[in-house]
Design an enzyme around this catalytic site. Structure first.
Site, PDB file in Angstrom:
ATOM      1  N   ASP A  73      23.699  25.990  28.028  1.00  0.00           N
ATOM      2  CA  ASP A  73      25.131  26.290  27.937  1.00  0.00           C
ATOM      3  C   ASP A  73      25.634  27.184  29.076  1.00  0.00           C
ATOM      4  OD1 ASP A  73      25.058  24.918  25.547  1.00  0.00           O
ATOM      5  OD2 ASP A  73      24.896  26.717  24.320  1.00  0.00           O
ATOM      6  N   ARG A 123      39.720   0.936  28.855  1.00  0.00           N
ATOM      7  CA  ARG A 123      39.677   1.806  27.678  1.00  0.00           C
ATOM      8  C   ARG A 123      39.683   3.269  28.072  1.00  0.00           C
ATOM      9  NH1 ARG A 123      34.500  -1.158  24.941  1.00  0.00           N
ATOM     10  NH2 ARG A 123      35.648  -2.585  23.588  1.00  0.00           N
ATOM     11  N   GLY A 181      28.283  22.660  23.898  1.00  0.00           N
ATOM     12  CA  GLY A 181      28.976  23.910  24.240  1.00  0.00           C
ATOM     13  C   GLY A 181      29.859  24.309  23.077  1.00  0.00           C
ATOM     14  N   ARG A 182      29.308  25.174  22.203  1.00  0.00           N
ATOM     15  CA  ARG A 182      30.066  25.535  21.004  1.00  0.00           C
ATOM     16  C   ARG A 182      31.109  26.607  21.306  1.00  0.00           C
ATOM     17  NH1 ARG A 182      24.879  26.274  17.108  1.00  0.00           N
ATOM     18  NH2 ARG A 182      24.109  27.281  18.979  1.00  0.00           N
ATOM     19  N   ARG A 188      37.244   4.752  22.711  1.00  0.00           N
ATOM     20  CA  ARG A 188      35.912   4.889  22.110  1.00  0.00           C
ATOM     21  C   ARG A 188      35.455   6.336  22.254  1.00  0.00           C
ATOM     22  NH1 ARG A 188      36.991   0.460  20.625  1.00  0.00           N
ATOM     23  NH2 ARG A 188      35.776  -1.464  20.845  1.00  0.00           N
TER      24      ARG A 188
END
Ligand code: F6P
Length: 345
Positions: free
Chosen positions: A126, A161, A169-170, A269
């Protein structure tokens, strides 16, 4: 000296380079090394093994960690401190080297404050640890993100699309930022700044109006539109350090893709890159960084240090206070984010 090493938290490419370097440098200095298995769990349960040169030869090329890892928090375990103290004294460990992120190093710091000789090596894909410019694992991970975006681009173009790509990566969006910039995402969304889905849709519509009928949206798993909290509601599992385990329920990419399709009519998507970002062999940068940090931390042990970690600063490997590395996460500064925004659309 008798040194011990453990690897805790999510694995990161480059961990084996650190272990190898610690063993090589320790052996050349006449020291012995014990590797505890599964992070702090191995110290609690006194599960260690001797590490010699033959155990670590050439492992810097391999991803993962030969010592295994866990997210065990010894402060959440009954008599955790006492059990750690018992293991360290039973094995006559002179200095314990903890290789990990904020959580693992947070435990290391508390132990050093209680009088144990403990040093750290910063690790996380991270790149959100303070007191070091980069953590190993990050470079490998963002190259995987970049390559994934390159691949998703050709299929998005062919089918006209939008593809929404969820990137690990919180709490900090370094991977989405660097991976998204390198991979040419049309929009990058980070945990550091709440986003507005209507604004994302506006950018995508004008892209279509200008004749570019495909788009990649790079979204960090912790990014959030405050109006759109369905994904967070589904992710209530917490790990031993109290972090919400994102990616365990419906993720932000899936919710956002559905909203984009509903609001714009563009076929959309979603792809969750997930643990692909942590797997496989480390990049050259991460192999070399892990090696330099491993050598440095043994030198620090030799000079009697405790409560410090090896760190990268301005290209040099130096020692830094563990207290500076834990407690506050290194988030993406908004000026850095604004550089990426120049290329949105
Ligand atoms: O901290 C590293 C990390 O890969 C995060 O980016 C991610 O949110 C988390 O670990 C995933 O954890 P786990 O492997 O336990 O699902």
């Amino acid at each position: 000296m008798h040194l011990a090493i453990l690897t805790g938290g999510g694995d990161a490419p480059g961990l084996n380079a650190v272990i190898r370097a610690v063993v090589y440098r320790a052996v050349s200095g006449g020291h012995r090394v014990t590797g505890f298995l599964r992070g702090w769990k191995g110290v609690l349960e006194d599960q260690g093994r001797d590490l010699g040169i033959e155990d670590v030869r050439d492992i810097h090329k391999q991803g993962g960690t030969i010592l295994l890892s866990s997210r065990t928090n010894p402060f959440k375990v009954e008599n955790g401190m006492q059990r750690i103290a018992d293991t360290l004294s039973r094995n006559s460990i002179d200095c314990l080297i903890a290789v990990g992120g904020e959580d693992t190093l947070g435990v290391a710091r508390k132990l050093s404050e209680s009088g144990f000789k403990v040093l750290g090596v910063p690790k996380t894909i991270d790149n959100d640890l303070a007191a070091t410019d980069y953590t190993f694992g990050f470079d490998t991970a963002i190259n995987i993100v970049m390559e994934s975006l390159d691949r998703l681009e050709t299929t998005a173009r062919s089918h006209e699309r939008v593809v929404v790509v969820e990137i690990m990566g919180r709490h900090a969006g370094w991977m989405a930022l660097h991976g998204g910039m390198a991979g040419g995402a049309s929009v990058i969304l980070l945990p550091e700044e709440p986003f507005d889905t209507d604004e994302v849709c506006r950018i995508l519509r004008s892209r279509w109006d200008e004749g570019r009928h495909w788009a990649l949206v790079a979204v960090a798993e912790g990014a959030m539109d405050p109006q759109l909290t369905r994904h967070v509601m589904h992710a209530q599992e917490k790990d031993a350090f109290g972090h919400v385990q994102l990616g365990t329920g419906i993720g932000v990419a899936e919710v956002l893709a559905q909203e984009i399709e509903d609001r714009t009519g563009l076929e959309t998507r979603s792809v969750v890159l997930g643990h692909l970002q942590r797997g496989g062999p480390p990049s050259a940068f991460d192999r070399v960084l892990g090696t330099r940090l491993g050598v440095k931390v043994v030198e620090m042990a030799e000079s009697g240090m405790t409560g410090r970690m090896a760190a990268l600063r301005g290209g040099e490997v130096v020692d830094a206070d563990l207290a500076d590395a834990v407690g506050t996460l290194k988030k993406v500064p908004l000026e850095r984010y604004s550089v990426a925004k120049l290329f949105f659309g």
